[in-house]
Design a protein around this motif. Sequence first.
Motif, PDB file in Angstrom:
ATOM      1  N   ARG A 149      -4.131   6.700  -3.047  1.00 28.34           N
ATOM      2  CA  ARG A 149      -3.606   5.509  -2.395  1.00 28.34           C
ATOM      3  C   ARG A 149      -3.730   4.343  -3.363  1.00 28.34           C
ATOM      4  O   ARG A 149      -4.788   4.157  -3.980  1.00 28.34           O
ATOM      5  CB  ARG A 149      -4.331   5.225  -1.087  1.00 28.34           C
ATOM      6  CG  ARG A 149      -3.933   6.191   0.004  1.00 28.34           C
ATOM      7  CD  ARG A 149      -4.347   5.723   1.384  1.00 28.34           C
ATOM      8  NE  ARG A 149      -3.871   6.663   2.403  1.00 28.34           N
ATOM      9  CZ  ARG A 149      -4.085   6.537   3.695  1.00 28.34           C
ATOM     10  NH1 ARG A 149      -4.772   5.495   4.167  1.00 28.34           N
ATOM     11  NH2 ARG A 149      -3.607   7.436   4.552  1.00 28.34           N
ATOM     12  N   ILE A 150      -2.648   3.571  -3.466  1.00 34.25           N
ATOM     13  CA  ILE A 150      -2.564   2.466  -4.405  1.00 34.25           C
ATOM     14  C   ILE A 150      -2.294   1.196  -3.607  1.00 34.25           C
ATOM     15  O   ILE A 150      -1.356   1.144  -2.804  1.00 34.25           O
ATOM     16  CB  ILE A 150      -1.444   2.704  -5.438  1.00 34.25           C
ATOM     17  CG1 ILE A 150      -1.669   4.032  -6.173  1.00 34.25           C
ATOM     18  CG2 ILE A 150      -1.360   1.550  -6.413  1.00 34.25           C
ATOM     19  CD1 ILE A 150      -0.485   4.468  -7.020  1.00 34.25           C
TER      20      ILE A 150
ATOM     21  N   CYS B 254      -4.594  -4.514  -8.242  1.00 30.38           N
ATOM     22  CA  CYS B 254      -4.327  -3.097  -7.986  1.00 30.38           C
ATOM     23  C   CYS B 254      -5.645  -2.386  -7.730  1.00 30.38           C
ATOM     24  O   CYS B 254      -6.535  -2.407  -8.579  1.00 30.38           O
ATOM     25  CB  CYS B 254      -3.610  -2.446  -9.167  1.00 30.38           C
ATOM     26  SG  CYS B 254      -3.137  -0.723  -8.841  1.00 30.38           S
ATOM     27  N   ALA B 255      -5.763  -1.776  -6.570  1.00 23.51           N
ATOM     28  CA  ALA B 255      -6.910  -0.927  -6.241  1.00 23.51           C
ATOM     29  C   ALA B 255      -6.401   0.455  -5.924  1.00 23.51           C
ATOM     30  O   ALA B 255      -5.271   0.614  -5.441  1.00 23.51           O
ATOM     31  CB  ALA B 255      -7.683  -1.497  -5.050  1.00 23.51           C
ATOM     32  N   PHE B 256      -7.232   1.453  -6.203  1.00 23.84           N
ATOM     33  CA  PHE B 256      -6.800   2.809  -5.855  1.00 23.84           C
ATOM     34  C   PHE B 256      -8.007   3.659  -5.510  1.00 23.84           C
ATOM     35  O   PHE B 256      -9.146   3.383  -5.897  1.00 23.84           O
ATOM     36  CB  PHE B 256      -6.010   3.458  -6.994  1.00 23.84           C
ATOM     37  CG  PHE B 256      -6.839   4.272  -7.944  1.00 23.84           C
ATOM     38  CD1 PHE B 256      -6.950   5.658  -7.792  1.00 23.84           C
ATOM     39  CD2 PHE B 256      -7.537   3.679  -8.977  1.00 23.84           C
ATOM     40  CE1 PHE B 256      -7.727   6.411  -8.650  1.00 23.84           C
ATOM     41  CE2 PHE B 256      -8.315   4.424  -9.852  1.00 23.84           C
ATOM     42  CZ  PHE B 256      -8.410   5.803  -9.686  1.00 23.84           C
ATOM     43  N   ALA B 257      -7.744   4.724  -4.772  1.00 24.53           N
ATOM     44  CA  ALA B 257      -8.734   5.765  -4.503  1.00 24.53           C
ATOM     45  C   ALA B 257      -8.014   7.101  -4.467  1.00 24.53           C
ATOM     46  O   ALA B 257      -6.833   7.180  -4.104  1.00 24.53           O
ATOM     47  CB  ALA B 257      -9.455   5.515  -3.182  1.00 24.53           C
TER      48      ALA B 257
ATOM     49  N   VAL C 249       0.854  -1.193   0.000  1.00 24.68           N
ATOM     50  CA  VAL C 249       0.000   0.000   0.000  1.00 24.68           C
ATOM     51  C   VAL C 249       0.885   1.236   0.000  1.00 24.68           C
ATOM     52  O   VAL C 249       1.736   1.411   0.881  1.00 24.68           O
ATOM     53  CB  VAL C 249      -0.940   0.031   1.212  1.00 24.68           C
ATOM     54  CG1 VAL C 249      -1.850   1.257   1.138  1.00 24.68           C
ATOM     55  CG2 VAL C 249      -1.770  -1.240   1.284  1.00 24.68           C
ATOM     56  N   VAL C 250       0.662   2.110  -0.986  1.00 22.29           N
ATOM     57  CA  VAL C 250       1.475   3.308  -1.186  1.00 22.29           C
ATOM     58  C   VAL C 250       0.556   4.514  -1.312  1.00 22.29           C
ATOM     59  O   VAL C 250      -0.521   4.427  -1.901  1.00 22.29           O
ATOM     60  CB  VAL C 250       2.334   3.168  -2.464  1.00 22.29           C
ATOM     61  CG1 VAL C 250       3.083   4.461  -2.770  1.00 22.29           C
ATOM     62  CG2 VAL C 250       3.305   2.012  -2.331  1.00 22.29           C
ATOM     63  N   GLU C 251       0.991   5.639  -0.753  1.00 24.29           N
ATOM     64  CA  GLU C 251       0.291   6.909  -0.944  1.00 24.29           C
ATOM     65  C   GLU C 251       1.187   7.832  -1.745  1.00 24.29           C
ATOM     66  O   GLU C 251       2.351   8.042  -1.397  1.00 24.29           O
ATOM     67  CB  GLU C 251      -0.047   7.544   0.405  1.00 24.29           C
ATOM     68  CG  GLU C 251      -0.835   8.838   0.276  1.00 24.29           C
ATOM     69  CD  GLU C 251      -1.265   9.379   1.637  1.00 24.29           C
ATOM     70  OE1 GLU C 251      -2.220   8.819   2.198  1.00 24.29           O
ATOM     71  OE2 GLU C 251      -0.627  10.338   2.118  1.00 24.29           O
TER      72      GLU C 251
END
Length: 573
Positions: free
Chosen positions: A146-147, A111-114, A45-47
């Motif tokens: 966020r990824i 891969c999910a992101f918001a 998880v990366v921001e």
Amino acid sequence: MTESTFDIWEPHAPTPAGGLRPLHAQGLDLRVSGAATARELADGVVEVSAEGAGPVRIEWRVPCVDATAFWTPEPRGTARLPAAWSAPCRTGLAEGAPIAALVGTGDVTLCAFAAGRPDVLAGAGVVEESGQFRFWAQATDRLTVRIDTSRRHYARSLADLAAWWGEGRTVHIPEAARRPAYSTWYAMHQDVSPEGVETQAALGKELGLDVIIVDDGWMTADRTRGYAHCGDWEPVSLPDTAAHVRRVHDLGVRYLLWYALPFIGKDSAAHERIGRYALADAAHLGAVVADPRYPAVREFLTDRLARAVEEWGMDGLKIDFVDRFARADAPHPSPEADCASVDEGVERLLAAIRARITAANPEAMVEHRQPYVSPGLWPYVTMIRATDCPLSPQENRQRTIDVRLAAGPVPVHADMLMWHPAEPPEQVACHLINALFSVPQVSVDLTALTDGQREALAFWLGVVREHTATLQLGELLPARPDLGYPLVTARGADTVAVARYAALPVDASGAGWRTLLVANADADPGVRLTGGSGTAALTVQDARGRIVRQGEVELDRADAIPVPRGGLLTLRR
């Protein structure tokens, strides 16, 4: 040529001036414009944040390996993988939510992101030249995303992203917002009257429907549909309104009233007063869309809507068509406007309405509808309904699950359940099972139910009410978004609920459950349990709640357990 050294044809949203530069973050093929930073929040998880003057973009690619579905919270039909050159999606406060996920075999997160702000232009799709899947998000001046590439169950990744959205937001959800409701829309359309509403409210209460939502028709004697009479919001079809509401309350039923918030009908007196403040002309609907950037519009609409709670004693509002405010071609405002954007005007309008009605009734409810599902609206809403899909149980299931996966603390309601008068009890039960992980709304003439329909409705509403903590508040784990969620699981403190929409096995493993519920909406009655051990007490009920089998079962040696279509298997240990 390596995977990351070629440009992608982009016919819809050219890269911002200055181009993109690489940025390292947990091995992601990441590119950014402007001044950017990346920080690792957890494993996978990366921001990423970017700032600059004008549009800033964050773009990344992942190998598209073992991919099965591309998930978004929007009504979308199938979960197909789009191409990288597909038109991007523009989200804002009044439409959509900036969240998506590429799902892999086994329902894992590839891969999910918001994005951390509602107003985003975003694209995603398969890169034909390399077999990668590219994501990008773009906003003005600053953007944080966020990824998540953690390979957890995709629903857990989405839940964490929604929890991030919820940080610092105050959201109050009245208990009644999670109660099953009756809606007049499909049953009555515009033909509403105090007598008709009170009759349905009384019958609904006996069945377990604790809320009634009166839809279009109350503010006009016209019955030809359209919105030409919206805007004045006078209770033409509900005379002596406060007394009528008191009679409904005496039944123990809460009352919500429908408003098409943006529409100022061309046959209304309101059109003469504020029609000149138009965001758009909806000529095919007989109305204009009011422009919330103007204080005169916000004050007028706030006063109109607040009357329902302040003067008539209603318990809340069904606020419809907020997505009509979402326009990329908004006209340049006159000096009378006091908002820099339409989104700002929408937020100020909804905040004013919410403040007024909760001052009169702190437990007042507000319903919104897909696709206006932005987390920026959470402080102003108490429930979100799936968009209209009459007599389409599979679509209702997919839409309610889609919205729930990104709705955070806000209850999700099904589109109103309706059926043909000749519908068998088993299919009535299947309508309810397809809405099992949402709050059901029912919209049929309750005076015309057959005995079997009535029994099926009462039985499944009872299941929903008894197990609300698990069905609505438990951990939601829908399987196979590529197939429209043929199996959905919710895990509570000591109860697990599974809905089976296809002939798939049910996981009975784990020591944490004391009660396992299996709702069968498939024509195949053979429910096969896997992974379980030990002995459990067994009860099988049919679609009408009648017990057809009781006994004990050895979970690790059980043959397929016959459960009728529309029926319920309950295991206890």
